[in-house]
Design a protein around this motif. Structure first.
Motif, short mmCIF file in Angstrom:
data_model
loop_
_atom_site.label_atom_id
_atom_site.label_comp_id
_atom_site.label_asym_id
_atom_site.label_seq_id
_atom_site.Cartn_x
_atom_site.Cartn_y
_atom_site.Cartn_z
N TYR A 123 -13.69 0.95 -36.41
CA TYR A 123 -14.42 2.52 -36.40
C TYR A 123 -15.25 2.33 -37.88
O TYR A 123 -15.04 3.65 -38.38
N ARG A 124 -14.99 1.23 -38.21
CA ARG A 124 -16.56 1.81 -39.38
C ARG A 124 -17.74 2.52 -39.15
O ARG A 124 -18.47 2.89 -40.35
N CYS A 125 -18.51 2.33 -38.17
CA CYS A 125 -19.56 3.81 -38.15
C CYS A 125 -18.87 5.28 -38.19
O CYS A 125 -20.16 5.84 -38.83
N LEU A 126 -17.77 5.73 -39.10
CA LEU A 126 -17.19 7.00 -39.07
C LEU A 126 -16.68 6.72 -40.35
O LEU A 126 -15.58 6.58 -40.87
N ARG A 127 -17.66 7.62 -40.69
CA ARG A 127 -16.87 8.05 -42.26
C ARG A 127 -16.61 9.26 -42.06
O ARG A 127 -17.01 10.33 -41.88
N THR A 128 -15.71 9.54 -43.37
CA THR A 128 -15.27 11.64 -43.10
C THR A 128 -14.84 11.44 -44.30
O THR A 128 -14.88 11.24 -45.64
N PRO A 129 -15.46 13.50 -44.86
CA PRO A 129 -15.20 13.47 -46.38
C PRO A 129 -13.53 13.73 -46.93
O PRO A 129 -13.19 12.53 -48.07
N LEU A 173 -16.77 5.82 -27.94
CA LEU A 173 -15.92 5.22 -27.35
C LEU A 173 -15.91 3.81 -27.47
O LEU A 173 -17.62 3.69 -26.71
N PHE A 174 -14.88 3.12 -26.65
CA PHE A 174 -15.08 1.59 -26.96
C PHE A 174 -15.39 1.49 -25.19
O PHE A 174 -13.85 1.89 -24.36
N ALA A 175 -16.02 0.04 -24.88
CA ALA A 175 -16.22 -0.51 -23.46
C ALA A 175 -15.56 -2.05 -23.95
O ALA A 175 -16.76 -2.86 -25.13
N MET A 197 -12.56 -16.42 -21.52
CA MET A 197 -13.15 -17.07 -22.28
C MET A 197 -14.09 -16.00 -23.79
O MET A 197 -13.26 -16.80 -24.63
N ALA A 198 -14.14 -15.51 -23.76
CA ALA A 198 -15.25 -14.42 -24.88
C ALA A 198 -15.08 -13.18 -24.34
O ALA A 198 -15.21 -13.13 -23.14
N ARG A 199 -14.86 -12.32 -25.70
CA ARG A 199 -15.28 -10.66 -25.33
C ARG A 199 -15.88 -9.81 -25.69
O ARG A 199 -16.52 -10.08 -27.21
N VAL A 200 -16.94 -8.39 -25.47
CA VAL A 200 -17.57 -8.23 -27.27
C VAL A 200 -16.98 -6.71 -26.43
O VAL A 200 -17.16 -7.00 -25.14
N THR A 201 -16.95 -5.86 -27.84
CA THR A 201 -16.87 -4.74 -27.31
C THR A 201 -17.74 -3.74 -28.10
O THR A 201 -18.03 -3.90 -29.15
N VAL A 202 -18.20 -2.64 -27.38
CA VAL A 202 -19.33 -2.18 -27.46
C VAL A 202 -19.17 -0.30 -27.99
O VAL A 202 -17.93 -0.35 -26.81
N GLY A 203 -19.06 -0.09 -29.56
CA GLY A 203 -19.14 1.34 -29.41
C GLY A 203 -20.10 1.48 -28.62
O GLY A 203 -21.23 1.97 -29.74
N VAL A 204 -19.90 3.37 -28.33
CA VAL A 204 -21.31 3.82 -27.45
C VAL A 204 -20.71 5.29 -28.58
O VAL A 204 -19.60 6.57 -27.39
N ASP A 205 -21.90 6.01 -28.71
CA ASP A 205 -21.80 7.44 -28.88
C ASP A 205 -22.11 8.52 -27.36
O ASP A 205 -22.69 7.72 -26.41
N ASN A 207 -24.67 9.93 -27.40
CA ASN A 207 -25.90 10.18 -27.18
C ASN A 207 -26.14 8.88 -26.82
O ASN A 207 -27.24 8.66 -26.49
N GLY A 208 -25.11 7.71 -25.81
CA GLY A 208 -25.74 6.52 -25.94
C GLY A 208 -26.40 5.33 -26.65
O GLY A 208 -26.85 4.10 -26.54
N ARG A 209 -25.96 6.27 -27.93
CA ARG A 209 -26.22 5.02 -29.16
C ARG A 209 -25.16 3.72 -29.39
O ARG A 209 -23.84 4.15 -28.94
N LEU A 210 -25.50 2.70 -29.54
CA LEU A 210 -24.63 1.37 -30.15
C LEU A 210 -24.09 1.94 -31.31
O LEU A 210 -25.38 1.52 -32.40
N VAL A 211 -23.01 2.22 -31.51
CA VAL A 211 -22.85 2.43 -33.00
C VAL A 211 -21.83 1.13 -33.44
O VAL A 211 -21.59 0.70 -35.06
N ALA A 212 -21.37 0.26 -32.54
CA ALA A 212 -20.15 -0.83 -33.09
C ALA A 212 -20.33 -2.09 -32.12
O ALA A 212 -20.30 -1.57 -31.52
N CYS A 213 -19.90 -2.70 -32.89
CA CYS A 213 -20.04 -3.89 -31.80
C CYS A 213 -19.70 -5.79 -32.44
O CYS A 213 -19.27 -5.80 -33.75
N GLN A 214 -18.37 -5.85 -31.69
CA GLN A 214 -17.85 -6.75 -31.87
C GLN A 214 -17.14 -8.07 -30.87
O GLN A 214 -17.57 -7.55 -29.78
#
Lengths: 221, 372
Positions: A123-129, A173-175, A197-205, A207-214
């Motif tokens: 959630y580092r991709c999200l910043r709020t005032p 939304l994370f997948a 064995m391994a996993r990858v989690t991607v955050g997609v907004d 608009n279909g943009r990739l905003v997070a990945c782990q």
């Protein structure tokens, strides 16, 4: 993930089932379980949502800090720190995960700590005032905590945050994709997570943009 | 609270995309089988909650789940302190002769329920059987357990009971032997027989004084379970029957442990020494049987071979992944429950074939959990 004690034949059966593209519950490799979403359950939260993804049940409450200046003054020891925090325009989303409904053992605590670390970094991709606190209560666990939490948190944040903020940056939304053998599966349940064995989690907004990945795990993807 | 309309998923949607249902607090929630809708009625006397008076007659012996309390004559108030004292003595009370004498002579006393459940009377013994409780275990029960620990000359097994169960080295049948004393090498080679995490089917040999179970696998049909998957259901739903090992016609072996651990796996062929790898078709059948067991458990339908087979027949045509959805689970469970109830009504002889539910099953097992 909350690893389960499994026998070797069980582990092999899950592994082979995924290779044959017939998972334990009959799903295809890229099929999600059906999710049910309930909104506005908690009166004391700015917004709340509950998602059940199979047996995984997650209740998320979002609280927006009403008076960020007051909080900063309480936290800061010097006036300069308070001024700095009042001038800051963006705060990261603060995530807290509670797994006490599953038990009080060390495994549950480790699950909570790991989930909190992963979700905070995602959630580092999200910043709020103003500071926003996202509290996640895990009511049931059968795998795929990150995706379920993201559905609930996004639903709650959509109701908590003003529309102007939401249009500028979209909620992710994370997948989560796990790799088992040579196959990739989404929405792994607890058994499959124990064999992955391994996993990858991607955050997609939206608009279909990739905003997070782990990534996590020892295998290569 | 805001009430939202539930949007049900369209029928023709792709099963490989994420579908989210918005669930509101309306009549569609919860999506579970309501036995009252099927015409099953529970008599008011049979089901009790804690504190209900069961009887004032002295001819009954208090059993499990009951407590005695004195009732002061005239005021009708129960003396709860005396009741608590009695309850501590009452856990295994078969005979109350040696209990407190101070209240035996004076005042009326009554037998009250201390748990929620149904009354069960056997001759003079009156007890209350809770609908949902930890598996207690009886001699001769078939259970499925998971090895937690390999200790000195025994295995500690998780059998879904209050305490870990014990499987002694002398209680296993090693392959290729009739009856021999286990030697030193056997003790060191225990992990070759059963290691941590292994699933094993066993029979309860005895129940210790503290309630822990002692298991044995001294029979060819018990032992380590191979390929397959475990399903955990409430123990009360498992209907006691002659055999708990079912070889279903679809090629799936189903073991319904009385402790609520059910195991589904592909039926192994006879010829191979090594277990052959299951085919995708077999895996699909195993997944279907597993889904049937889960959907029956979630809807509080008693689990035995007939109910699982009927669920399998009803669900044969739908894709297996659909059986994880609550509305589909409800549909199948409802059909199965209706069939089982009509089979009971049409049943002439009591011992014929095991078809159908008896009202005792519903109250003791399945539907009472729903009452909770």
């Amino acid at each position: 993930l909350l690893a389960q004690l499994l026998s070797e034949p069980e582990r092999q059966y899950i592994f082979d089932s995924v290779q044959d593209a017939v998972r334990i519950d009959g799903r295809q490799c890229l099929a999600y379980r059906q999710a049910a979403l309930r909104l506005d359950l908690l009166c004391y939260a700015t917004a709340s949502a509950q998602v059940s993804l199979g047996e995984t049940d997650v209740l998320v409450s979002v609280r927006e800090e009403d008076n960020p200046g007051a909080t900063a003054q309480q936290q800061g020891s010097t006036g300069s720190v308070a001024v700095q925090q009042q001038q800051a325009v963006s705060h990261p989303v603060s995530v807290w995960v509670d797994c006490s409904c599953l038990g009080s053992g060390p495994e549950q605590q480790q699950l909570a700590d790991e989930a909190q670390a992963h979700l905070s970094s995602l959630y580092r991709c999200l910043r709020t005032p103003t500071p926003v606190f996202v509290d996640i209560l895990l009511l049931g666990y059968d795998g795929n905590l990150l995706d379920a939490a993201s559905i609930a948190a996004s639903a709650a944040l959509m109701r908590a945050l003003p529309a102007s903020l939401l249009s500028a940056q979209a909620l992710p939304l994370f997948a989560t994709v796990h790799r088992i053998g040579s196959q990739q599966i989404v929405d792994a349940n607890q058994l499959e997570e124990s064999c992955s064995m391994a996993r990858v989690t991607v955050g997609v907004d939206s608009n279909g943009r990739l905003v997070a990945c782990q990534t996590c795990g020892e295998g290569s993807l | 609270k805001k009430h939202l309309t539930m949007q049900s998923a369209p029928d023709d949607e792709e099963l490989d995309s994420l579908s989210i249902r918005l669930v509101g607090l309306d009549e569609n929630y919860p999506v579970r089988l309501n036995w009252n809708d099927l015409g099953v009625q529970f008599s008011k006397q049979s089901i009790v909650v804690p504190g209900d008076r069961l009887t004032r007659s002295r001819e009954f012996i208090p059993g499990h789940g009951t407590l005695r309390r004195t009732v002061e004559a005239g005021s009708g108030n129960a003396s709860f302190a005396a009741g608590r004292r009695q309850k501590q003595n009452d856990d295994n009370a078969e005979d109350n002769d040696e209990d407190d004498e101070d209240e035996d002579e004076e005042g009326a006393w009554e037998l009250a329920a201390s748990v929620a459940g149904r009354q069960h009377v056997v001759n003079k013994l009156l007890c209350v059987l809770p609908g949902r409780s930890r598996y207690a275990g009886e001699i001769g029960d078939v259970v499925v357990g998971r090895v937690q620990e390999v200790a000195s000359r025994r295995w500690r097994i998780d059998a879904n009971a209050r305490l870990q169960a014990t499987l002694h080295l002398s209680g296993v049948l090693l392959p290729g032997e009739d009856l021999r004393r286990k030697s030193e090498e056997d003790e060191r080679a225990m992990r070759a027989v059963l290691a941590e995490g292994d699933l094993v089917s066993a029979e309860v040999q005895s129940v210790q004084a503290d309630g822990s179970l002692v298991l044995h696998t001294r029979n060819a049909r018990y032992g380590r379970l191979g390929q397959g998957t475990l399903v955990r259901v409430p123990p009360a739903l498992i209907k006691r029957s002659k055999t708990h090992f079912h070889s279903l016609p679809c090629g799936v072996t189903l073991v319904l442990g009385m402790n609520g651990y059910c195991w589904c796996g592909p039926t192994p062929g006879q010829s191979d020494v090594r277990e052959p790898l299951a085919s995708p078709a077999d895996r699909s059948e195993v997944a279907r049987v597993r889904a049937c067991v889960r959907l029956l458990a979630v809807n509080h339908v008693p689990l035995y071979d007939t109910s699982v087979m009927q669920a399998y027949e009803v669900a044969r045509e739908s894709p297996v992944a659909l059986l994880s959805r609550p509305d589909e689970q409800l549909r199948v469970a409802r059909l199965v429950a209706e069939q089982l109830l009509t089979a009971e009504v049409g049943e002439a002889q009591p011992g014929g074939g095991g078809f159908g539910l008896h009202s005792g099953d519903l109250i003791s097992g399945g539907a009472l959990s729903a009452v909770h």
